[in-house]
Write a protein that holds these residues in place. Structure first.
Motif, mmCIF file in Angstrom:
data_model
loop_
_atom_site.group_PDB
_atom_site.id
_atom_site.type_symbol
_atom_site.label_atom_id
_atom_site.label_comp_id
_atom_site.label_asym_id
_atom_site.label_seq_id
_atom_site.Cartn_x
_atom_site.Cartn_y
_atom_site.Cartn_z
ATOM 1 N N MET A 185 0.829 -1.198 0.000
ATOM 2 C CA MET A 185 0.000 0.000 0.000
ATOM 3 C C MET A 185 0.870 1.256 0.000
ATOM 4 S SD MET A 185 -3.176 -0.926 2.548
ATOM 5 C CE MET A 185 -2.183 -1.824 3.747
ATOM 6 N N ARG A 186 0.294 2.332 -0.460
ATOM 7 C CA ARG A 186 0.971 3.623 -0.394
ATOM 8 C C ARG A 186 0.572 4.274 0.925
ATOM 9 N NH1 ARG A 186 3.710 7.339 -3.440
ATOM 10 N NH2 ARG A 186 3.114 9.551 -3.351
ATOM 11 N N VAL A 187 1.574 4.495 1.791
ATOM 12 C CA VAL A 187 1.328 4.976 3.141
ATOM 13 C C VAL A 187 2.004 6.325 3.332
ATOM 14 C CG1 VAL A 187 1.503 4.483 5.607
ATOM 15 C CG2 VAL A 187 1.269 2.595 3.976
ATOM 16 N N VAL A 188 1.224 7.336 3.663
ATOM 17 C CA VAL A 188 1.746 8.663 3.957
ATOM 18 C C VAL A 188 1.823 8.812 5.470
ATOM 19 C CG1 VAL A 188 1.268 11.139 3.866
ATOM 20 C CG2 VAL A 188 0.922 9.725 1.837
ATOM 21 N N ILE A 189 2.996 9.161 5.976
ATOM 22 C CA ILE A 189 3.198 9.328 7.416
ATOM 23 C C ILE A 189 3.463 10.801 7.694
ATOM 24 C CG2 ILE A 189 4.510 8.645 9.449
ATOM 25 C CD1 ILE A 189 5.347 6.129 7.931
ATOM 26 N N ILE A 190 2.580 11.426 8.446
ATOM 27 C CA ILE A 190 2.732 12.830 8.816
ATOM 28 C C ILE A 190 3.478 12.905 10.144
ATOM 29 C CG2 ILE A 190 1.526 14.990 9.296
ATOM 30 C CD1 ILE A 190 -0.900 13.802 7.792
ATOM 31 N N GLY A 191 4.621 13.576 10.149
ATOM 32 C CA GLY A 191 5.477 13.593 11.331
ATOM 33 C C GLY A 191 6.404 12.405 11.343
ATOM 34 N N ALA A 192 6.946 12.057 10.179
ATOM 35 C CA ALA A 192 7.645 10.790 9.999
ATOM 36 C C ALA A 192 9.011 10.717 10.660
ATOM 37 C CB ALA A 192 7.796 10.496 8.502
ATOM 38 N N THR A 193 9.624 11.852 10.996
ATOM 39 C CA THR A 193 10.976 11.802 11.550
ATOM 40 C C THR A 193 11.010 11.883 13.071
ATOM 41 O OG1 THR A 193 11.219 14.201 11.256
ATOM 42 C CG2 THR A 193 11.999 12.780 9.458
ATOM 43 N N GLY A 194 9.871 11.776 13.730
ATOM 44 C CA GLY A 194 9.806 11.831 15.185
ATOM 45 C C GLY A 194 10.098 10.496 15.838
ATOM 46 N N HIS A 195 9.751 10.396 17.109
ATOM 47 C CA HIS A 195 10.044 9.201 17.900
ATOM 48 C C HIS A 195 9.454 7.936 17.283
ATOM 49 C CE1 HIS A 195 10.280 11.979 21.706
ATOM 50 N NE2 HIS A 195 11.286 12.158 20.883
ATOM 51 N N HIS A 247 4.923 3.510 30.489
ATOM 52 C CA HIS A 247 5.790 3.715 29.339
ATOM 53 C C HIS A 247 5.426 2.765 28.198
ATOM 54 C CE1 HIS A 247 8.109 5.328 32.716
ATOM 55 N NE2 HIS A 247 8.860 5.998 31.853
ATOM 56 N N VAL A 248 5.981 3.050 27.035
ATOM 57 C CA VAL A 248 5.909 2.134 25.899
ATOM 58 C C VAL A 248 7.101 2.431 25.006
ATOM 59 C CG1 VAL A 248 4.406 3.696 24.555
ATOM 60 C CG2 VAL A 248 4.487 1.254 23.997
ATOM 61 N N HIS A 249 7.746 1.391 24.530
ATOM 62 C CA HIS A 249 8.877 1.573 23.627
ATOM 63 C C HIS A 249 8.366 2.073 22.282
ATOM 64 C CE1 HIS A 249 12.463 0.767 21.243
ATOM 65 N NE2 HIS A 249 13.126 0.510 22.361
ATOM 66 N N ALA A 250 9.113 2.996 21.670
ATOM 67 C CA ALA A 250 8.690 3.571 20.392
ATOM 68 C C ALA A 250 8.492 2.507 19.322
ATOM 69 C CB ALA A 250 9.714 4.606 19.928
ATOM 70 N N ASP A 251 9.276 1.429 19.370
ATOM 71 C CA ASP A 251 9.108 0.377 18.363
ATOM 72 C C ASP A 251 7.818 -0.388 18.567
ATOM 73 O OD1 ASP A 251 10.004 -1.107 16.072
ATOM 74 O OD2 ASP A 251 10.484 -2.762 17.424
ATOM 75 N N ASP A 252 7.357 -0.517 19.815
ATOM 76 C CA ASP A 252 6.063 -1.156 20.048
ATOM 77 C C ASP A 252 4.925 -0.271 19.558
ATOM 78 O OD1 ASP A 252 6.839 -3.629 21.111
ATOM 79 O OD2 ASP A 252 7.158 -2.770 23.091
ATOM 80 N N VAL A 253 5.081 1.043 19.669
ATOM 81 C CA VAL A 253 4.077 1.937 19.095
ATOM 82 C C VAL A 253 4.063 1.780 17.578
ATOM 83 C CG1 VAL A 253 3.277 4.316 18.895
ATOM 84 C CG2 VAL A 253 4.432 3.571 20.982
ATOM 85 N N ALA A 254 5.250 1.717 16.984
ATOM 86 C CA ALA A 254 5.338 1.518 15.535
ATOM 87 C C ALA A 254 4.691 0.202 15.132
ATOM 88 C CB ALA A 254 6.801 1.559 15.092
ATOM 89 N N GLN A 255 4.906 -0.831 15.941
ATOM 90 C CA GLN A 255 4.266 -2.121 15.668
ATOM 91 C C GLN A 255 2.754 -1.982 15.607
ATOM 92 O OE1 GLN A 255 2.718 -5.870 18.143
ATOM 93 N NE2 GLN A 255 4.673 -5.081 18.859
ATOM 94 N N ALA A 256 2.189 -1.239 16.545
ATOM 95 C CA ALA A 256 0.738 -1.069 16.586
ATOM 96 C C ALA A 256 0.229 -0.348 15.339
ATOM 97 C CB ALA A 256 0.328 -0.310 17.840
ATOM 98 N N PHE A 257 0.953 0.679 14.893
ATOM 99 C CA PHE A 257 0.542 1.376 13.674
ATOM 100 C C PHE A 257 0.652 0.461 12.455
ATOM 101 C CE2 PHE A 257 0.838 5.193 16.231
ATOM 102 C CZ PHE A 257 -0.163 5.981 15.697
ATOM 103 N N GLU A 258 1.687 -0.349 12.419
ATOM 104 C CA GLU A 258 1.830 -1.291 11.305
ATOM 105 C C GLU A 258 0.666 -2.281 11.288
ATOM 106 O OE1 GLU A 258 5.077 -4.433 9.404
ATOM 107 O OE2 GLU A 258 5.359 -3.686 11.445
ATOM 108 N N ARG A 259 0.285 -2.767 12.450
ATOM 109 C CA ARG A 259 -0.830 -3.715 12.519
ATOM 110 C C ARG A 259 -2.155 -3.033 12.171
ATOM 111 N NH1 ARG A 259 0.403 -8.627 15.016
ATOM 112 N NH2 ARG A 259 2.491 -8.710 15.917
ATOM 113 N N ALA A 260 -2.283 -1.759 12.500
ATOM 114 C CA ALA A 260 -3.530 -1.046 12.209
ATOM 115 C C ALA A 260 -3.783 -0.922 10.705
ATOM 116 C CB ALA A 260 -3.500 0.332 12.851
ATOM 117 N N ILE A 261 -2.713 -0.853 9.931
ATOM 118 C CA ILE A 261 -2.863 -0.746 8.479
ATOM 119 C C ILE A 261 -3.631 -1.931 7.917
ATOM 120 C CG2 ILE A 261 -1.552 -0.863 6.315
ATOM 121 C CD1 ILE A 261 0.565 0.844 7.622
ATOM 122 N N ASP A 262 -3.382 -3.106 8.482
ATOM 123 C CA ASP A 262 -4.037 -4.327 8.013
ATOM 124 C C ASP A 262 -5.130 -4.793 8.968
ATOM 125 O OD1 ASP A 262 -2.365 -4.674 5.710
ATOM 126 O OD2 ASP A 262 -0.759 -5.287 7.075
#
Length: 329
Positions: A1-11, A199-214
């Protein structure tokens, strides 16, 4: 998919962009272009980058249109803080068919009444940030229910990881707290130190966003907590950090007014923001619907962040971290 990330260079983006590229998505990274990503990865060489000043574009009423013109299947918005900004983006995306995945905050809940707090608990947000995120959440939910606009809301806790200061056992960002725990000096905590942070590790947040796409249709129009498995008390947190240096934490406890005198107004205000909410959030719904599976405990996320701060001279931890593997929490 084509995914646009707004604020892509943050945590979050530092982990999310590489995740999505390695998964085969076509990624467009939108940012103000004022800083490099927190993490180096070859994936950054294979993405499209777009420089936009959101605040200026929002004021001009053009931001939503600029994003819609990028032709995304999914738009991930990591830096939206007001209902008006969210509405502008939704109106521009309404006829494109794009899925909007929005980054909220566990502060939409305000103070916890019973823990762990579930996603369906009543919203009692306070403070500009929490109220703003709560208003966006309500707006997106109403849009889904009334017009079918597809969105998913993810609510991270305190995002932690290498590259930036994280909330410490005093509930603020004062780097000297880490140094005191490493040296065996006294650290003052408010009240009895039984308030919580999550707390939550930034990579676990990224994991959640990746899973949300599908995510399945059951996720649309809903909100999900994105945190580690367990919150920690300030007292327990301090004791755990001290153990990384082979020490027992030396703690003093004070009323909040006394605490304010000891740590200073600025640090006390940050602590107040956290302990007045004392979050302890459930991730049951995120596990069930999104398949979210955090890979870092609260202590592991902090340990990694603290190691980075030490290695980069942001704190002076003496001989450095003694224990490499924090206790699970």
């Amino acid at each position: 998919m084509r995914v646009v990330i707004i604020g892509a260079t943050g945590h979050i983006g530092g982990y999310l962009v590489p995740r999505l590229v390695h998964a085969g998505h076509d990624v467009v990274a939108v940012s103000r272009g004022r800083r490099a990503p927190y993490r180096e990865d070859l994936a950054w060489k294979s993405i499209e980058t777009v420089t936009l000043d959101r605040e200026a574009e929002d004021r001009a009423g053009t931001f939503g249109t600029r994003i819609a013109e990028l032709g995304a299947d999914v738009v991930i918005d990591l830096v939206c803080f007001t209902r008006d900004a969210a509405q502008q983006l939704v109106e521009a995306l309404r006829d494109t068919g794009a899925l909007l995945v929005h980054c909220g905050s566990i502060w939409v809940h305000g103070a916890s009444a019973a823990v762990p707090t579930r996603e369906n608990e009543a919203r009692e947000a306070f403070g500009q940030y929490g109220v703003g995120k709560s208003e966006i959440e309500a707006y997106l939910r109403d849009e889904y229910e009334q017009s079918g606009f597809r969105s998913i809301e993810l609510h991270p806790g305190h995002i932690s990881g290498p590259g930036w200061a994280v909330i410490n056992p005093a509930g603020n960002l004062d780097l000297t707290v880490w140094e005191a725990l490493a040296a065996g000096a006294t650290v003052t905590l408010p009240h009895l130190g039984l308030e919580t942070v999550h707390h939550v590790h930034a990579d676990d947040v990224a994991q959640a966003f990746e899973r949300a796409i599908d995510a399945p249709a059951a996720a649309l129009g809903r909100s999900f907590h994105v945190v580690s498995e367990r919150a920690v008390t300030l007292r327990g947190y301090a004791q755990e950090v001290a153990s990384w240096f082979g020490r027992e934490a030396v703690l003093a406890f004070a009323s909040f007014e006394e605490f304010r005198t000891v740590v200073g107004q600025g640090n006390a205000d940050v602590t107040s923001d956290h302990v007045s909410r004392s979050p302890s959030m459930s991730i049951e719904l995120a596990r069930e619907v999104l398949g979210y599976d955090p890979q870092h405990t609260s202590f592991e996320a902090v340990h990694e962040a603290l190691g980075w701060l030490d290695a980069h001279g942001e704190v002076d931890l003496g001989t450095g971290l003694v224990r490499d593997t924090p206790a699970g929490t």
